[in-house]
Design an enzyme around this catalytic site. Structure first.
Site, PDB file in Angstrom:
ATOM      1  N   ARG B  23      12.247 -42.877 -49.874  1.00  0.00           N
ATOM      2  CA  ARG B  23      12.652 -41.769 -50.762  1.00  0.00           C
ATOM      3  C   ARG B  23      13.980 -42.072 -51.431  1.00  0.00           C
ATOM      4  O   ARG B  23      14.174 -41.760 -52.606  1.00  0.00           O
ATOM      5  CB  ARG B  23      12.798 -40.469 -49.956  1.00  0.00           C
ATOM      6  CG  ARG B  23      11.572 -39.583 -49.975  1.00  0.00           C
ATOM      7  CD  ARG B  23      11.885 -38.137 -49.584  1.00  0.00           C
ATOM      8  NE  ARG B  23      12.614 -38.036 -48.324  1.00  0.00           N
ATOM      9  CZ  ARG B  23      12.058 -38.124 -47.125  1.00  0.00           C
ATOM     10  NH1 ARG B  23      10.754 -38.302 -46.998  1.00  0.00           N
ATOM     11  NH2 ARG B  23      12.795 -38.018 -46.038  1.00  0.00           N
ATOM     12  N   GLU B  34       3.588 -52.792 -36.593  1.00  0.00           N
ATOM     13  CA  GLU B  34       3.168 -52.031 -35.413  1.00  0.00           C
ATOM     14  C   GLU B  34       2.121 -52.861 -34.668  1.00  0.00           C
ATOM     15  O   GLU B  34       1.123 -53.264 -35.256  1.00  0.00           O
ATOM     16  CB  GLU B  34       2.609 -50.677 -35.861  1.00  0.00           C
ATOM     17  CG  GLU B  34       1.801 -49.925 -34.818  1.00  0.00           C
ATOM     18  CD  GLU B  34       2.574 -49.635 -33.529  1.00  0.00           C
ATOM     19  OE1 GLU B  34       3.732 -49.200 -33.619  1.00  0.00           O
ATOM     20  OE2 GLU B  34       2.003 -49.883 -32.439  1.00  0.00           O
ATOM     21  N   SER B  40       2.481 -43.106 -35.891  1.00  0.00           N
ATOM     22  CA  SER B  40       2.934 -41.759 -36.230  1.00  0.00           C
ATOM     23  C   SER B  40       2.172 -40.678 -35.485  1.00  0.00           C
ATOM     24  O   SER B  40       1.683 -39.731 -36.082  1.00  0.00           O
ATOM     25  CB  SER B  40       2.773 -41.552 -37.743  1.00  0.00           C
ATOM     26  OG  SER B  40       3.328 -40.328 -38.137  1.00  0.00           O
ATOM     27  N   ALA B  42       1.847 -37.807 -32.190  1.00  0.00           N
ATOM     28  CA  ALA B  42       2.663 -36.908 -31.381  1.00  0.00           C
ATOM     29  C   ALA B  42       2.392 -37.184 -29.912  1.00  0.00           C
ATOM     30  O   ALA B  42       1.470 -36.641 -29.317  1.00  0.00           O
ATOM     31  CB  ALA B  42       2.341 -35.451 -31.717  1.00  0.00           C
ATOM     32  N   CYS B  44       3.919 -36.211 -27.355  1.00  0.00           N
ATOM     33  CA  CYS B  44       4.042 -35.028 -26.508  1.00  0.00           C
ATOM     34  C   CYS B  44       2.812 -34.135 -26.565  1.00  0.00           C
ATOM     35  O   CYS B  44       2.693 -33.197 -25.778  1.00  0.00           O
ATOM     36  CB  CYS B  44       5.253 -34.196 -26.915  1.00  0.00           C
ATOM     37  SG  CYS B  44       6.784 -35.105 -26.795  1.00  0.00           S
ATOM     38  N   ARG B  71       3.034 -43.623 -49.440  1.00  0.00           N
ATOM     39  CA  ARG B  71       4.488 -43.483 -49.620  1.00  0.00           C
ATOM     40  C   ARG B  71       5.140 -44.790 -50.061  1.00  0.00           C
ATOM     41  O   ARG B  71       6.361 -44.856 -50.194  1.00  0.00           O
ATOM     42  CB  ARG B  71       5.145 -43.019 -48.315  1.00  0.00           C
ATOM     43  CG  ARG B  71       4.751 -41.612 -47.936  1.00  0.00           C
ATOM     44  CD  ARG B  71       5.519 -41.113 -46.735  1.00  0.00           C
ATOM     45  NE  ARG B  71       5.143 -39.719 -46.476  1.00  0.00           N
ATOM     46  CZ  ARG B  71       5.722 -38.933 -45.586  1.00  0.00           C
ATOM     47  NH1 ARG B  71       6.713 -39.399 -44.850  1.00  0.00           N
ATOM     48  NH2 ARG B  71       5.328 -37.689 -45.423  1.00  0.00           N
ATOM     49  N   ASN B 328      13.342 -39.043 -34.270  1.00  0.00           N
ATOM     50  CA  ASN B 328      13.103 -38.755 -35.687  1.00  0.00           C
ATOM     51  C   ASN B 328      14.408 -38.745 -36.470  1.00  0.00           C
ATOM     52  O   ASN B 328      14.509 -39.294 -37.555  1.00  0.00           O
ATOM     53  CB  ASN B 328      12.432 -37.382 -35.839  1.00  0.00           C
ATOM     54  CG  ASN B 328      10.934 -37.439 -35.636  1.00  0.00           C
ATOM     55  OD1 ASN B 328      10.192 -37.685 -36.582  1.00  0.00           O
ATOM     56  ND2 ASN B 328      10.475 -37.237 -34.416  1.00  0.00           N
ATOM     57  N   TRP B 458      22.205  -6.784 -22.611  1.00  0.00           N
ATOM     58  CA  TRP B 458      22.864  -8.011 -22.178  1.00  0.00           C
ATOM     59  C   TRP B 458      21.779  -9.069 -21.991  1.00  0.00           C
ATOM     60  O   TRP B 458      21.053  -9.063 -21.001  1.00  0.00           O
ATOM     61  CB  TRP B 458      23.650  -7.798 -20.889  1.00  0.00           C
ATOM     62  CG  TRP B 458      24.790  -6.835 -21.054  1.00  0.00           C
ATOM     63  CD1 TRP B 458      24.788  -5.513 -20.733  1.00  0.00           C
ATOM     64  CD2 TRP B 458      26.083  -7.111 -21.609  1.00  0.00           C
ATOM     65  NE1 TRP B 458      26.003  -4.959 -21.042  1.00  0.00           N
ATOM     66  CE2 TRP B 458      26.823  -5.909 -21.585  1.00  0.00           C
ATOM     67  CE3 TRP B 458      26.703  -8.261 -22.126  1.00  0.00           C
ATOM     68  CZ2 TRP B 458      28.133  -5.813 -22.052  1.00  0.00           C
ATOM     69  CZ3 TRP B 458      28.009  -8.160 -22.588  1.00  0.00           C
ATOM     70  CH2 TRP B 458      28.711  -6.948 -22.557  1.00  0.00           C
TER      71      TRP B 458
END
Lengths: 475, 475
Positions: B23, B34, B40, B42, B44, B71, B328, B458
């Site tokens: 960008r 790779e 790319s 996830a 988790c 991109r 990231n 509280w």
């Protein structure tokens, strides 16, 4: 023996002060003068009592009168203070049966606020209510409940205005309801009325609901209410409530909306009556002006809670932002100060949250750009939407975050959040950043929690900071 | 033309860097090498894919390879980097069919981490898994699903190791499962297995689950897991997985627990293989040492993500805390730096969240007192429980908050939260306070949101700050 610490008003600020004082100075005397029968109740819980989510009015009491007395506090209910004489260091007290002057060593004015019902003609008709005390909540719930289903145990017999409740308990429930005013109370009461499956009209004079929460909150809440069948009218001022003894319709311009119940929630004003002739200075807001320790301009006279101003965390100026936490905190600080441990009352950022059904809204600091300009800032603002959880994780929902910053210093001024999935609680991140005086770049760098069930990699607050940072960098 | 920006590793840090670089410098070349087929994704999210809450592996992809290429990124999958020569500014690349040297102008090492499976004998048996790549997740889910119910569309055919999946897809599902290790992965995988109604054993060598989250988290999670019928054993080291070709039992001391599946989640280590002979310095943690801009000791060689250290927000020292957001963020910063806009990679506070069924745990900063002492602090810590909402409001649940501070400076060092009602998200308040360098008194003064459906007057965080402040004041 020294004259007692006298507190006018037995709610959040007053009883926080009394309790703290008694803990710090157990041998000294504290007198709480409360004109009503109710003390220490959760004002913000009343809509949920009316809705039926809270069973009994007693559930809303933080402390019962008995518990207050057990703390060694001389609690006098039904004792109205009609005037203060700071030179003589006395307050004039009126009860049903007597009048007397009460001497004080120190005085805390914690008289709260009162609901505004004007200038609306007919606000005193039966079936027209403001929602600013527990008796009103009890009466409205009694009215909404079919007579056969009234549970006498759910209406606390010890404190409630039983005559008023009984007036409504025997009536057929309303079929159509008008809520006049689309602030906190208005929106929460709409939700309460909808639970009874009534025709609900919400009439709001400004062109937005919940103005302090920003445009996105207004849009989303309107959408949510309309989905539930609530008739929402903006830019609509109610001039009059009409009826023969009882409310039968609300009148707005040429329009006449037949209703059986009208709930007026058009705002509150600080309750400064008792000190009006005492030479106690008010601020520009009309609330009592105080210093960092809650002291008024008159010696030994303090003020806290919804009747007093506080220093705003962003502007550093005194402002009137009546909210529960700061009332408790300021009361507690004054209790410590009077007991001999000088404690600042702290600042207020105006952090607040409200919900309309599943739509949660929250705000902190300065959200409105005009307000920011008035305070001398050059506001730049961005609103983004981002997922509340990892997009692939069940329950992820769109969350809108607005951040406002000052162009020159790039300091964060305020923020708002709207969404359905744990949206409101995220405002505390922004409130904390605000009070730390963080810039938008500081916020963008925060190491917030990421885990698919809770937040995406880039939390909505971080996304907003990133986008706002881009705008600040733009020429 | 200048040599390209070469990135080793196509996950969070690597692709964040590549995207940001492209960008900022659209005319310059960026190559991502790779070694696997997946990019790319996830990491988790894998336990929730195994559990079945996430339908398809493809849902876990942030970007598809096609989107990455769009991109303008030269993405080369199946390209393993076997060495780096910082003097020549080349990397050695190996594919199935060739070996070549790739020249670079700047190099980012973003090789991530690898699951540790030793020293446990038998970790290579069929039916024994670590959960550190998408192929393992696909194989485990195929194993858990009865052959007749396997949905071929839910296993992404383009990238997955189809042979491995098919090995398990045809097998009868396991009836008993051992999870070895009670950290994030272990606890999340227990929840996943429980969804298939298996006998689940969780074996943890330390005397606590989720050690970084503190004692309360461990207690509550154990309670939650046991309520679901999970057999939890602490202080139990698994020595061996035994079986004839396939896992048939795990052996811990004298005990032999028959299982059909063993999931090993005993930790990860930074993946530093490719730079081992390159003279790139490692930190004490074994991860790559970097400066504030992610630069290693070798010129034009950067490192980010799970293979690299980062500066800790509390200690100011380099630490290895492999977490997704900072990977990231560091990648993105390095992308900007290499493109000509020097951007610090930021700090890490170690903010993290995990859940076991309805029990949410979160932590930030330094929670462990021994760890605090090692870092030169004199820790004082308090754990309180408070209601998540006004006590009278439906859904209110007990929330435990631990705060740790330094006695001398009264600065907040860390915190942890455990509860079932929007508990984890509240950690962001503490993380923000931490990064602002707030004292406990500063935290106590925060103007957090109060509204009955969301928080009591509280907030639990304020209650914890108040109590810890009391302890700090005590002699």
């Amino acid at each position: 023996m020294a004259d007692p610490f006298v507190i006018v008003g037995g709610d959040a600020a007053g009883l926080s002060a009394a309790s703290k004082f008694k803990r710090e100075a157990p041998d000294r005397e504290v007198v709480v003068l409360e004109r009503g029968r109710w003390v220490s109740y959760a004002h913000c819980g009343m809509p949920y009592y009316v809705k039926g989510e809270v069973e009994s009015l007693s559930d809303l009491l933080s402390l019962s009168p008995a518990e207050i007395v057990e703390r060694g506090i001389d609690l006098r209910r039904g004792h109205e203070v009609t005037g203060v004489d700071p030179d003589a260091k006395t307050v004039r007290v009126r009860t049903d049966s007597e009048r007397y002057d009460q001497a004080y060593g120190d005085l805390l004015v914690a008289t709260g606020a009162r609901a505004v019902d004007g200038p609306i003609d007919g606000a005193d008709l039966e079936g027209a209510f403001t929602m600013h005390d527990m008796d009103a909540a009890a009466a409205v719930r009694a009215f909404l409940t079919p007579p056969a289903e009234i549970d006498p145990d759910a209406v606390d017999g010890e404190y409630v205005d039983r005559d008023r409740v009984e007036t409504y308990a025997t009536r057929e429930p309303p079929e159509a309801v008008a809520v006049v005013g689309g602030g906190y109370v208005g929106v929460e009461m709409v939700e309460a009325f909808e639970a009874y499956d009534l025709d609900v009209h919400l009439l709001q004079r400004p062109d937005r609901l919940l103005p302090p929460f920003g445009e996105t909150a207004s849009e989303r809440v309107i959408e949510t209410l309309r989905e539930r069948g609530v008739r929402v009218r903006l830019g609509t001022a109610v001039d009059e409530i009409v009826g023969d003894g009882r409310a039968e319709a609300v009148v707005a311009g040429d329009e006449r909306i037949p209703v059986d119940l009208a709930l007026i929630g058009i705002g509150i004003r600080p309750n400064t009556g008792p000190i009006e002739d005492a030479g106690v200075e008010l601020g520009d807001s009309g609330a009592i002006a105080v210093d960092d320790y809650g002291r008024t301009n008159r010696e030994h006279v303090y003020a806290a809670g919804d009747c007093a101003e506080m220093c705003h965390a962003v502007t550093g100026e005194p402002e009137w932002v009546p909210l529960g936490l700061t009332a408790n905190r300021a009361g507690r600080a004054i209790g410590a100060t009077v007991a001999g441990d000088p404690t600042p009352v702290g600042e207020i950022a105006g952090t607040a949250a409200v919900k309309a059904f599943e739509t949660e809204c929250a705000r902190t600091g300065i959200v409105d750009r005009d307000r920011a300009r008035e305070a001398g800032f050059d506001p730049v603002s961005e609103t983004i939407t981002a997922s509340s959880r990892s997009g692939y994780y069940p329950g992820a929902a769109e969350t809108a975050v607005t951040l406002v910053a000052d162009r020159e210093t790039e300091r964060l001024l305020g923020g708002a959040i709207v969404g359905t999935d744990r949206a409101a609680i995220r405002i505390d991140t922004i409130a904390t950043a605000l009070e730390a005086g963080m810039t938008v770049a500081d916020v963008e760098r925060l190491d917030l929690a990421y885990a698919p069930p809770f937040s995406p990699v880039w939390d909505p607050v971080l996304v907003a900071a990133k986008v706002l940072n881009g705008s600040l960098d733009a020429p």
